[in-house]
Design a protein around this motif. Structure first.
Motif, PDB file in Angstrom:
ATOM      1  N   ILE A 132       0.845  -1.189   0.000  1.00 58.10           N
ATOM      2  CA  ILE A 132       0.000   0.000   0.000  1.00 58.10           C
ATOM      3  C   ILE A 132       0.881   1.240   0.000  1.00 58.10           C
ATOM      4  O   ILE A 132       1.830   1.335   0.778  1.00 58.10           O
ATOM      5  N   CYS A 133       0.558   2.187  -0.882  1.00 56.20           N
ATOM      6  CA  CYS A 133       1.211   3.492  -0.892  1.00 56.20           C
ATOM      7  C   CYS A 133       0.113   4.540  -0.778  1.00 56.20           C
ATOM      8  O   CYS A 133      -0.869   4.484  -1.548  1.00 56.20           O
ATOM      9  N   THR A 134       0.245   5.490   0.149  1.00 55.79           N
ATOM     10  CA  THR A 134      -0.846   6.437   0.350  1.00 55.79           C
ATOM     11  C   THR A 134      -0.334   7.828   0.671  1.00 55.79           C
ATOM     12  O   THR A 134       0.703   7.996   1.318  1.00 55.79           O
ATOM     13  N   PHE A 135      -1.080   8.816   0.191  1.00 56.06           N
ATOM     14  CA  PHE A 135      -0.775  10.222   0.460  1.00 56.06           C
ATOM     15  C   PHE A 135      -2.068  11.025   0.465  1.00 56.06           C
ATOM     16  O   PHE A 135      -2.949  10.793  -0.364  1.00 56.06           O
ATOM     17  N   GLU A 136      -2.183  11.948   1.412  1.00 53.18           N
ATOM     18  CA  GLU A 136      -3.278  12.910   1.436  1.00 53.18           C
ATOM     19  C   GLU A 136      -2.665  14.294   1.609  1.00 53.18           C
ATOM     20  O   GLU A 136      -1.711  14.459   2.382  1.00 53.18           O
ATOM     21  N   PRO A 137      -3.185  15.316   0.923  1.00 56.32           N
ATOM     22  CA  PRO A 137      -2.549  16.631   0.946  1.00 56.32           C
ATOM     23  C   PRO A 137      -2.796  17.469   2.193  1.00 56.32           C
ATOM     24  O   PRO A 137      -2.039  18.382   2.480  1.00 56.32           O
ATOM     25  N   ALA A 138      -3.848  17.220   2.962  1.00 59.29           N
ATOM     26  CA  ALA A 138      -4.159  18.124   4.075  1.00 59.29           C
ATOM     27  C   ALA A 138      -4.554  17.434   5.366  1.00 59.29           C
ATOM     28  O   ALA A 138      -4.708  18.099   6.387  1.00 59.29           O
ATOM     29  N   ILE A 139      -4.756  16.130   5.339  1.00 57.36           N
ATOM     30  CA  ILE A 139      -5.087  15.386   6.551  1.00 57.36           C
ATOM     31  C   ILE A 139      -4.176  14.172   6.661  1.00 57.36           C
ATOM     32  O   ILE A 139      -3.535  13.778   5.684  1.00 57.36           O
TER      33      ILE A 139
ATOM     34  N   VAL B  14       3.826  -0.861   3.724  1.00 60.38           N
ATOM     35  CA  VAL B  14       2.921   0.285   3.726  1.00 60.38           C
ATOM     36  C   VAL B  14       3.793   1.536   3.740  1.00 60.38           C
ATOM     37  O   VAL B  14       4.504   1.804   4.709  1.00 60.38           O
ATOM     38  N   ARG B  15       3.761   2.290   2.648  1.00 58.50           N
ATOM     39  CA  ARG B  15       4.489   3.552   2.578  1.00 58.50           C
ATOM     40  C   ARG B  15       3.478   4.688   2.627  1.00 58.50           C
ATOM     41  O   ARG B  15       2.552   4.726   1.807  1.00 58.50           O
ATOM     42  N   ALA B  16       3.643   5.576   3.578  1.00 61.73           N
ATOM     43  CA  ALA B  16       2.703   6.682   3.752  1.00 61.73           C
ATOM     44  C   ALA B  16       3.448   8.000   3.782  1.00 61.73           C
ATOM     45  O   ALA B  16       4.419   8.155   4.531  1.00 61.73           O
ATOM     46  N   VAL B  17       3.003   8.940   2.961  1.00 62.73           N
ATOM     47  CA  VAL B  17       3.556  10.294   2.986  1.00 62.73           C
ATOM     48  C   VAL B  17       2.538  11.193   3.671  1.00 62.73           C
ATOM     49  O   VAL B  17       1.383  11.271   3.254  1.00 62.73           O
TER      50      VAL B  17
ATOM     51  N   ALA C 299       7.594  21.975  -6.671  1.00 62.80           N
ATOM     52  CA  ALA C 299       7.198  21.025  -7.727  1.00 62.80           C
ATOM     53  C   ALA C 299       6.581  19.765  -7.135  1.00 62.80           C
ATOM     54  O   ALA C 299       7.144  18.675  -7.208  1.00 62.80           O
ATOM     55  N   HIS C 300       5.402  19.927  -6.569  1.00 62.73           N
ATOM     56  CA  HIS C 300       4.718  18.822  -5.894  1.00 62.73           C
ATOM     57  C   HIS C 300       3.473  18.416  -6.705  1.00 62.73           C
ATOM     58  O   HIS C 300       2.424  19.048  -6.603  1.00 62.73           O
ATOM     59  N   PRO C 301       3.546  17.363  -7.524  1.00 62.67           N
ATOM     60  CA  PRO C 301       2.436  16.996  -8.406  1.00 62.67           C
ATOM     61  C   PRO C 301       1.219  16.446  -7.677  1.00 62.67           C
ATOM     62  O   PRO C 301       0.124  16.386  -8.251  1.00 62.67           O
ATOM     63  N   GLY C 302       1.363  16.034  -6.417  1.00 69.89           N
ATOM     64  CA  GLY C 302       0.233  15.497  -5.683  1.00 69.89           C
ATOM     65  C   GLY C 302      -0.517  16.540  -4.886  1.00 69.89           C
ATOM     66  O   GLY C 302      -1.429  16.210  -4.113  1.00 69.89           O
ATOM     67  N   ARG C 303      -0.191  17.796  -5.077  1.00 68.78           N
ATOM     68  CA  ARG C 303      -0.765  18.864  -4.266  1.00 68.78           C
ATOM     69  C   ARG C 303      -2.286  18.948  -4.382  1.00 68.78           C
ATOM     70  O   ARG C 303      -2.978  19.323  -3.445  1.00 68.78           O
ATOM     71  N   GLY C 304      -2.819  18.569  -5.541  1.00 69.13           N
ATOM     72  CA  GLY C 304      -4.251  18.763  -5.788  1.00 69.13           C
ATOM     73  C   GLY C 304      -5.173  17.694  -5.227  1.00 69.13           C
ATOM     74  O   GLY C 304      -6.391  17.878  -5.244  1.00 69.13           O
TER      75      GLY C 304
ATOM     76  N   VAL D 160       0.988   6.471 -14.183  1.00 72.05           N
ATOM     77  CA  VAL D 160       1.016   7.900 -13.848  1.00 72.05           C
ATOM     78  C   VAL D 160       0.854   8.101 -12.338  1.00 72.05           C
ATOM     79  O   VAL D 160       1.607   8.862 -11.708  1.00 72.05           O
ATOM     80  N   MET D 161      -0.112   7.410 -11.735  1.00 74.69           N
ATOM     81  CA  MET D 161      -0.347   7.542 -10.296  1.00 74.69           C
ATOM     82  C   MET D 161       0.882   7.086  -9.508  1.00 74.69           C
ATOM     83  O   MET D 161       1.232   7.678  -8.491  1.00 74.69           O
ATOM     84  N   SER D 162       1.530   6.034  -9.989  1.00 73.37           N
ATOM     85  CA  SER D 162       2.740   5.548  -9.324  1.00 73.37           C
ATOM     86  C   SER D 162       3.855   6.591  -9.392  1.00 73.37           C
ATOM     87  O   SER D 162       4.582   6.805  -8.407  1.00 73.37           O
ATOM     88  N   ARG D 163       3.992   7.248 -10.552  1.00 71.62           N
ATOM     89  CA  ARG D 163       5.029   8.280 -10.685  1.00 71.62           C
ATOM     90  C   ARG D 163       4.735   9.459  -9.749  1.00 71.62           C
ATOM     91  O   ARG D 163       5.657  10.034  -9.156  1.00 71.62           O
ATOM     92  N   ILE D 164       3.456   9.821  -9.616  1.00 74.82           N
ATOM     93  CA  ILE D 164       3.087  10.912  -8.703  1.00 74.82           C
ATOM     94  C   ILE D 164       3.482  10.551  -7.276  1.00 74.82           C
ATOM     95  O   ILE D 164       4.098  11.350  -6.562  1.00 74.82           O
ATOM     96  N   PHE D 165       3.150   9.318  -6.863  1.00 82.35           N
ATOM     97  CA  PHE D 165       3.483   8.931  -5.492  1.00 82.35           C
ATOM     98  C   PHE D 165       4.989   8.876  -5.299  1.00 82.35           C
ATOM     99  O   PHE D 165       5.505   9.377  -4.292  1.00 82.35           O
ATOM    100  N   GLU D 166       5.710   8.252  -6.229  1.00 83.07           N
ATOM    101  CA  GLU D 166       7.155   8.109  -6.071  1.00 83.07           C
ATOM    102  C   GLU D 166       7.841   9.474  -6.028  1.00 83.07           C
ATOM    103  O   GLU D 166       8.792   9.678  -5.260  1.00 83.07           O
ATOM    104  N   HIS D 167       7.352  10.415  -6.833  1.00 82.86           N
ATOM    105  CA  HIS D 167       7.911  11.766  -6.806  1.00 82.86           C
ATOM    106  C   HIS D 167       7.669  12.404  -5.439  1.00 82.86           C
ATOM    107  O   HIS D 167       8.578  13.021  -4.859  1.00 82.86           O
ATOM    108  N   THR D 168       6.459  12.243  -4.917  1.00 80.59           N
ATOM    109  CA  THR D 168       6.115  12.798  -3.603  1.00 80.59           C
ATOM    110  C   THR D 168       6.955  12.149  -2.513  1.00 80.59           C
ATOM    111  O   THR D 168       7.479  12.828  -1.617  1.00 80.59           O
ATOM    112  N   TYR D 169       7.106  10.828  -2.595  1.00 78.98           N
ATOM    113  CA  TYR D 169       7.882  10.078  -1.602  1.00 78.98           C
ATOM    114  C   TYR D 169       9.352  10.525  -1.609  1.00 78.98           C
ATOM    115  O   TYR D 169       9.957  10.724  -0.556  1.00 78.98           O
TER     116      TYR D 169
END
Length: 289
Positions: free
Chosen positions: A111-118, A171-174, A218-223, A259-268
């Protein structure tokens, strides 16, 4: 009957039927006997590699003692599993979508997960969950106290399914720094949440928590948030795109997953290393003390 191609709808149906069978205390062999089929057929269905005919599905639901309302939901899910149309995403508009999300989550090996504000849901503490639900009080003013407690109990049960010996291998969580510093509920809630993050990370070797500084460039997961589920050799990855409100949206087209994987890996990669992440969480915890 041979194995059908695994699709997300078939996987959801299979996971739902596996959960219902387990809740009823029935074995795969007993379910197969009810249908007059080999146990391998139940295995195929529960692995998402086939959808049972309507008559077989009705027989299973009756055997599992499923209530009428849930039977209708499962039948609708089965209809989607049998009639998949070409598309890039799957939108779960049926009742109890959060339960099916939990089924997918519990079956994942990675599991890889990221949320921008919570704080991501998988890492939320009990008081933090309660405070988040309370924030929706004016949005759903008719929700009863019992419904609120049911939602909280469901979240706790969902968390209990993840960090167990046979749970996900990784489980990787940002966690966004904004989420660490934004008060949800009150300072007591935040102290519990931050301490909970630290305890989870110390207790579970499979968990890797990283903090993304609020000023990162340059944070592509910001939205928006995302969760990626991997299943090893049991199926193709699936991505979940979180929204503020609305139906659950899943992506299982491999170009979208990439694409989603690249967004997460960039954020990580842009997040702090594990030791620095822990130091920052401890620092913010002291600020709330």
């Amino acid at each position: 009957m041979g194995r059908a191609r695994q699709t997300f709808e078939r996987r959801q149906l299979g996971l739902t039927l596996r959960r219902l069978r387990s809740a009823a205390g029935k074995s795969q062999q007993e379910a197969a006997k009810t249908l007059g089929k080999a146990r391998s057929r139940i295995v195929q269905i529960e692995d998402g590699e086939g959808a049972p005919p309507a008559a077989d599905l009705d027989a299973l639901l009756d055997f599992y003692g499923v209530d009428p309302d849930e039977q209708e939901t499962v039948r609708a899910l089965a209809a989607k599993a049998r009639k998949r149309q070409p598309r890039r995403s799957y939108v779960d508009t049926l009742p109890d979508a959060f339960q099916r999300f939990a089924d997918v989550e519990a079956s994942a090996t990675n599991i890889c997960t990221f949320e921008p504000a919570i704080v991501p849901g998988i890492l939320q503490s009990p008081k933090y969950v309660r405070a988040l639900i309370a924030e929706w009080g004016e949005i759903f003013p008719s929700e009863s106290a019992t419904e609120v407690e049911d939602r909280i109990a469901f979240r706790r049960a969902r968390h209990a399914q993840i960090f167990v010996p046979d749970g996900p291998q990784s489980v990787r969580a940002v966690v966004d720094e904004v989420a660490l510093r934004t008060t949800v509920g009150d300072t007591e809630v935040m102290r519990e949440q931050l301490a909970h993050l630290l305890a989870l990370n110390d207790r579970h070797a499979c968990l890797d928590v990283r903090v993304l500084r609020s000023g990162v460039f340059a944070h592509p997961g910001r939205g928006g948030g995302l969760t990626l589920f991997g299943f090893g050799d049991r199926g193709c990855p699936v991505a979940y795109s979180s929204v503020v409100y609305g139906p659950s949206v899943y992506l299982d087209d491999q170009s979208d997953i990439a694409v989603m994987s690249r967004i997460f890996e960039h954020t990580y990669r842009n997040a702090l290393p594990a030791d620095e992440s822990r130091d920052l969480i401890e620092k913010v915890l002291k600020e709330f003390s």
